[in-house]
Design an enzyme around this catalytic site. Structure first.
Site, PDB file in Angstrom:
ATOM      1  N   THR A 190       0.820  -1.221   0.000  1.00  0.00           N
ATOM      2  CA  THR A 190       0.000   0.000   0.000  1.00  0.00           C
ATOM      3  C   THR A 190       0.852   1.269   0.000  1.00  0.00           C
ATOM      4  O   THR A 190       0.316   2.358  -0.140  1.00  0.00           O
ATOM      5  CB  THR A 190      -0.922   0.052   1.237  1.00  0.00           C
ATOM      6  OG1 THR A 190      -0.101   0.143   2.397  1.00  0.00           O
ATOM      7  CG2 THR A 190      -1.814  -1.164   1.332  1.00  0.00           C
ATOM      8  N   CYS A 382     -13.107   3.689 -43.673  1.00  0.00           N
ATOM      9  CA  CYS A 382     -12.431   4.909 -44.116  1.00  0.00           C
ATOM     10  C   CYS A 382     -11.269   4.556 -45.054  1.00  0.00           C
ATOM     11  O   CYS A 382     -11.507   4.217 -46.209  1.00  0.00           O
ATOM     12  CB  CYS A 382     -11.995   5.728 -42.902  1.00  0.00           C
ATOM     13  SG  CYS A 382     -11.746   7.456 -43.334  1.00  0.00           S
ATOM     14  N   HIS A 508     -16.740   6.191 -39.972  1.00  0.00           N
ATOM     15  CA  HIS A 508     -16.231   5.304 -38.911  1.00  0.00           C
ATOM     16  C   HIS A 508     -17.389   4.761 -38.069  1.00  0.00           C
ATOM     17  O   HIS A 508     -17.718   5.342 -37.020  1.00  0.00           O
ATOM     18  CB  HIS A 508     -15.260   6.070 -38.007  1.00  0.00           C
ATOM     19  CG  HIS A 508     -13.972   6.423 -38.681  1.00  0.00           C
ATOM     20  ND1 HIS A 508     -12.889   5.584 -38.695  1.00  0.00           N
ATOM     21  CD2 HIS A 508     -13.623   7.513 -39.395  1.00  0.00           C
ATOM     22  CE1 HIS A 508     -11.894   6.146 -39.375  1.00  0.00           C
ATOM     23  NE2 HIS A 508     -12.321   7.321 -39.822  1.00  0.00           N
ATOM     24  N   GLU A 510     -17.390   2.433 -36.123  1.00  0.00           N
ATOM     25  CA  GLU A 510     -16.924   1.933 -34.813  1.00  0.00           C
ATOM     26  C   GLU A 510     -17.211   2.913 -33.676  1.00  0.00           C
ATOM     27  O   GLU A 510     -17.222   2.521 -32.513  1.00  0.00           O
ATOM     28  CB  GLU A 510     -15.429   1.590 -34.860  1.00  0.00           C
ATOM     29  CG  GLU A 510     -14.455   2.754 -35.016  1.00  0.00           C
ATOM     30  CD  GLU A 510     -14.132   3.106 -36.462  1.00  0.00           C
ATOM     31  OE1 GLU A 510     -14.977   2.847 -37.341  1.00  0.00           O
ATOM     32  OE2 GLU A 510     -13.038   3.666 -36.703  1.00  0.00           O
TER      33      GLU A 510
HETATM   34  N1  GLN Z   1      -6.065   9.019 -44.956  1.00  0.00           N
HETATM   35  C1  GLN Z   1      -7.379   8.920 -45.473  1.00  0.00           C
HETATM   36  C2  GLN Z   1      -8.046  10.277 -45.651  1.00  0.00           C
HETATM   37  O1  GLN Z   1      -7.608  11.256 -45.097  1.00  0.00           O
HETATM   38  C3  GLN Z   1      -8.238   8.032 -44.582  1.00  0.00           C
HETATM   39  C4  GLN Z   1      -8.502   8.629 -43.246  1.00  0.00           C
HETATM   40  C5  GLN Z   1      -9.004   7.627 -42.227  1.00  0.00           C
HETATM   41  O2  GLN Z   1      -8.919   6.426 -42.448  1.00  0.00           O
HETATM   42  N2  GLN Z   1      -9.526   8.103 -41.116  1.00  0.00           N
HETATM   43  O3  GLN Z   1      -9.014  10.378 -46.354  1.00  0.00           O
END
Ligand code: GLN
Length: 553
Positions: A190, A382, A508, A510
Site C-alpha cells: 500500500t 475509411c 467510422h 466503430e
Molecule cells: N487518410 C485517409 C483520408 O484522409 C483516410 C482517413 C481515415 O482512415 N480516417 O481520407
C-alpha cells in the site's frame, strides 16, 4: 438541482484503467436514473490528439460534433450510452490557447496573465460549462496522468479551488491507485498509494474515495491500512481487481457499494440500480461458444489501443451473435513483405481500419485483394474503403497504377482524391471532414439491408474521397455505391456485388457501436464471417492464398 461533481485523479502509475473505471462509475449512476456527464482533462500541450501519433496516444475518438478526442471518451460513450461533445475533452493546449487569444485581444485590460488565476479560471469555466450544457445531475471529471506530474498541477489546483467553491455535499474526490504485488512474499503493497495520497494532500486535495486497482485479491487488512493511512472511510476504499472482461467492471464496482456511497454523500434520492441489461451482456459474453477469427490489418497493430473502438465493435457484434471474437492482429508491413500471407488463410473475416500515410498501404491492398478473390468477408473503414477501391481499380479494372493521391500525387488514376474543400487547407489540426454527416442508402443494397433504414448519420474523419470521375467505370464492373451524401456527390459506402460481403465505408461506424447495441455494419460483417467459417469447415480448407510477395508489385 445544482450539479454534483466527482473529480477523479490517478496515482502511482498510469495504464491502470482509470478511464474505464470512470466510465463504469458513470454507468452505475446512470443505472439509478441519474443524468450523468463525463469530461476528461488532458494535461498535454497539444490542442487535441488529432495530430498525435497513434503510437503516442492510441485511437483518436471522434465525437458527433466533430472533435478529435481522447480514446477514454469512447469508453464513456460505450459505458454510459450518452453522446459526449467536444466540451468533454479539455487539454492544456486548448486552455492556454484560449487564455493567450484573450490576452492578444486585450481582454485582460493590462493585467499580468498567470497560471493562477487565469489558467485555473479557464479550467474551471470548462468544467462548469459541461454541467450547464448537459444539465447533468452528476458530472464526472477525470484528470489524465498521475499525481506528481508537473503538467497536471494547474488542473489539480483548479480542482482544489472548486472544493472551496462547492459545498461538501456537491463534490467528491476519487483517487485511483495501484497496489503492486511482491511475488517473493505474496504481498500487496500500500506504500505507493500512501505516497500518492500524500502528493495530493500537498496540493491541498484530500481524496474521499480510493479505488485500489490490483491484479490480486485484496484482504481486509489492506483495506484497513489504506483507510487509516490515507484518512478515508473503510467503506470508501474500493479494491478493484483486473477483470477478465471490461464490461464486467460496472458490476464489480456496483458490488463494492460505491454507487450507494456516492448517493449518500451527495444526499441524492435515486431509484435502485437497474443493471439488468448490463448483466445480460456480461453473462452472454461469458458463454462458451464458437471462435470467430477476425483479422485487423493495420500498421499500428502492436499497439491495440490504436484500434480501440474497432476492436470493441467486433466484440459487441460477436457477443450478440453468440460468437467468441478472436482478434488476429496482422501487420500490413509484414503483408507487404509477403511475411504474413499465411495468416490470412486462417481468417474468417478481414477488417482494414482507418489510417494515414503510405507506410503499409500495399499490404492493406493485398489483404483487400485476398478477401475479394477468396470471398472472405471484408469490412473497410475509411482508409479501408479507399484501399478496397484502389485494389479493385488495379486488379479488376486494369488501371495498373491506380492509387490515392495521398500516396502518389502523380498517379495516372487517382481513384481516391483530395476532397474539393480540402484543397486550400494548409493547417493540419482539426481541419479534416469531421463529425456526423447524413448518408442515404440505396434500397435493396447490403448496406440498406444491414441498417434496415434508408438514411443514417455517421461520424467522419478524412481528407480524401472516392473520385467521381471513376464512378461509372466501377459501377459497370460490379461496385455498388450504396451510400451517398444527400446531394449525391460524396461516396460514403461502396460494396461489391459479386461477393458475399465486401463493403467499405468512408465513415467510422466503430464510434457508434455499443455493447448493448452493436453497429449494424459490424453485425452483418460478423454474421457473414461466421457463415464463411462454417462453409469453410464444410469444404475442409480448399482455400488458396492469393497473396504471394510477387503479387505486390
Ligand atoms: N487518410 C485517409 C483520408 O484522409 C483516410 C482517413 C481515415 O482512415 N480516417 O481520407
Amino acid at each position: 438541482m445544482k450539479p454534483k461533481y466527482i473529480f477523479c485523479t490517478g496515482g502511482v502509475v498510469s495504464s491502470v484503467g482509470k478511464g474505464l473505471t470512470v466510465a463504469a462509475i458513470g454507468r452505475i449512476l446512470k443505472a439509478r436514473g441519474l443524468k450523468v456527464a463525463i469530461q476528461k482533462l488532458d494535461p498535454y500541450l497539444n490542442v487535441d490528439p488529432g495530430t498525435m501519433s497513434p503510437y503516442q496516444h492510441g485511437e483518436v475518438f471522434v465525437t458527433a460534433d466533430g472533435a478529435e478526442t481522447d480514446l477514454d471518451l469512447g469508453h464513456y460513450e460505450r459505458f454510459v450510452d450518452e453522446n459526449v461533445s467536444r466540451l468533454s475533452n479539455v487539454t492544456a493546449g486548448q486552455v492556454y490557447l484560449t487564455v493567450i487569444e484573450k490576452e492578444r485581444k486585450g481582454d485582460y485590460l493590462g493585467g499580468t496573465i498567470q497560471v493562477v488565476p487565469h489558467i485555473t479560471n479557464e479550467i474551471k469555466r470548462c468544467i462548469k460549462l459541461v454541467a450547464k450544457r448537459t444539465d447533468a445531475d452528476i458530472v464526472i471529471v477525470e484528470v489524465g496522468g498521475t499525481a506528481g506530474d508537473i503538467e497536471s498541477l494547474p488542473f489539480l489546483e483548479a480542482l482544489r479551488q472548486l472544493r472551496t467553491e462547492l459545498t461538501r455535499r456537491d463534490s467528491l474526490y476519487v483517487h485511483v491507485t495501484f497496489l503492486p504485488h511482491i511475488g517473493a512474499t505474496d504481498e500487496l503493497k500500500t506504500k505507493p498509494t500512501q505516497h500518492s495520497v500524500r502528493e495530493l494532500r500537498g496540493i491541498g486535495i484530500q481524496p474521499n474515495v480510493i479505488i485500489a486497482r490490483t491484479d490480486h485479491p485484496v484482504n481486509d487488512d489492506i483495506i484497513n491500512k489504506i483507510a487509516l493511512f490515507c484518512d478515508v472511510d473503510e467503506s470508501a476504499v474500493i479494491p478493484l481487481e483486473t477483470a477478465d472482461n471490461i464490461y464486467a467492471v460496472p458490476l464489480m464496482i456496483e458490488a463494492t457499494g460505491l454507487g450507494d456511497y456516492i448517493l449518500d454523500r451527495f444526499k441524492l434520492q435515486a431509484g435502485a440500480p437497474d443493471l439488468h441489461e448490463w448483466r445480460q451482456i456480461v453473462s452472454r459474453s461469458r458463454r462458451v461458444k464458437e471462435k470467430l477469427r477476425i483479422g485487423i490489418v493495420g500498421k499500428y497493430v502492436e499497439l491495440h489501443d490504436a484500434y480501440m473502438s474497432v476492436k470493441e465493435s467486433i466484440i459487441h457484434a460477436a457477443i450478440h451473435l453468440d460468437n467468441d471474437a478472436q482478434i488476429k492482429w496482422i501487420h500490413s508491413g509484414d503483408l507487404e513483405k509477403g511475411r504474413a500471407s499465411n495468416a490470412l488463410l486462417e481468417l474468417d473475416g478481414i477488417l482494414v481500419p482507418g489510417g494515414f500515410g503510405y507506410r503499409g498501404i500495399e499490404g492493406k491492398i493485398a489483404a483487400a485483394r485476398f478477401a475479394r478473390e477468396n470471398s472472405v468477408p471484408y469490412l473497410g473503414l475509411c482508409l479501408g474503403m479507399q484501399v478496397m477501391c484502389i485494389e479493385f481499380a488495379r486488379n479488376v479494372l486494369g488501371l495498373e497504377d491506380a492509387n490515392s493521391s495521398e500516396f502518389d500525387v502523380s498517379t495516372a488514376h487517382p481513384v481516391i482524391d483530395l476532397m474539393l474543400e480540402q484543397r486550400a487547407i494548409t493547417d493540419m489540426g482539426g481541419t479534416m471532414r469531421l463529425g456526423e454527416y447524413p448518408c442515404e442508402l440505396m434500397p435493396g443494397s447490403l448496406a440498406a439491408n444491414a441498417y434496415q433504414r434508408s438514411a443514417v448519420n455517421e461520424r467522419h474523419r478524412h481528407r480524401f474521397e472516392f473520385n467521381n470521375d471513376y464512378r461509372d467505370h466501377f459501377d459497370r464492373r460490379g461496385v455498388c455505391f450504396s451510400g451517398l451524401s444527400p446531394d449525391g456527390v460524396l461516396v460514403e459506402i461502396a460494396e461489391l456485388q459479386d461477393h458475399p460481403f465486401m463493403l467499405g465505408c468512408q465513415f467510422h461506424p466503430e464510434f457508434l457501436s455499443r455493447p448493448n447495441r452493436p453497429h449494424p455494419l459490424f453485425s452483418t460483417f460478423v454474421r457473414a464471417s461466421a457463415a464463411f467459417r462454417d462453409a469453410k469447415a464444410q469444404m475442409q480448407g480448399t482455400l488458396h492464398s492469393g497473396v504471394e510477395s510477387g503479387d505486390l508489385s
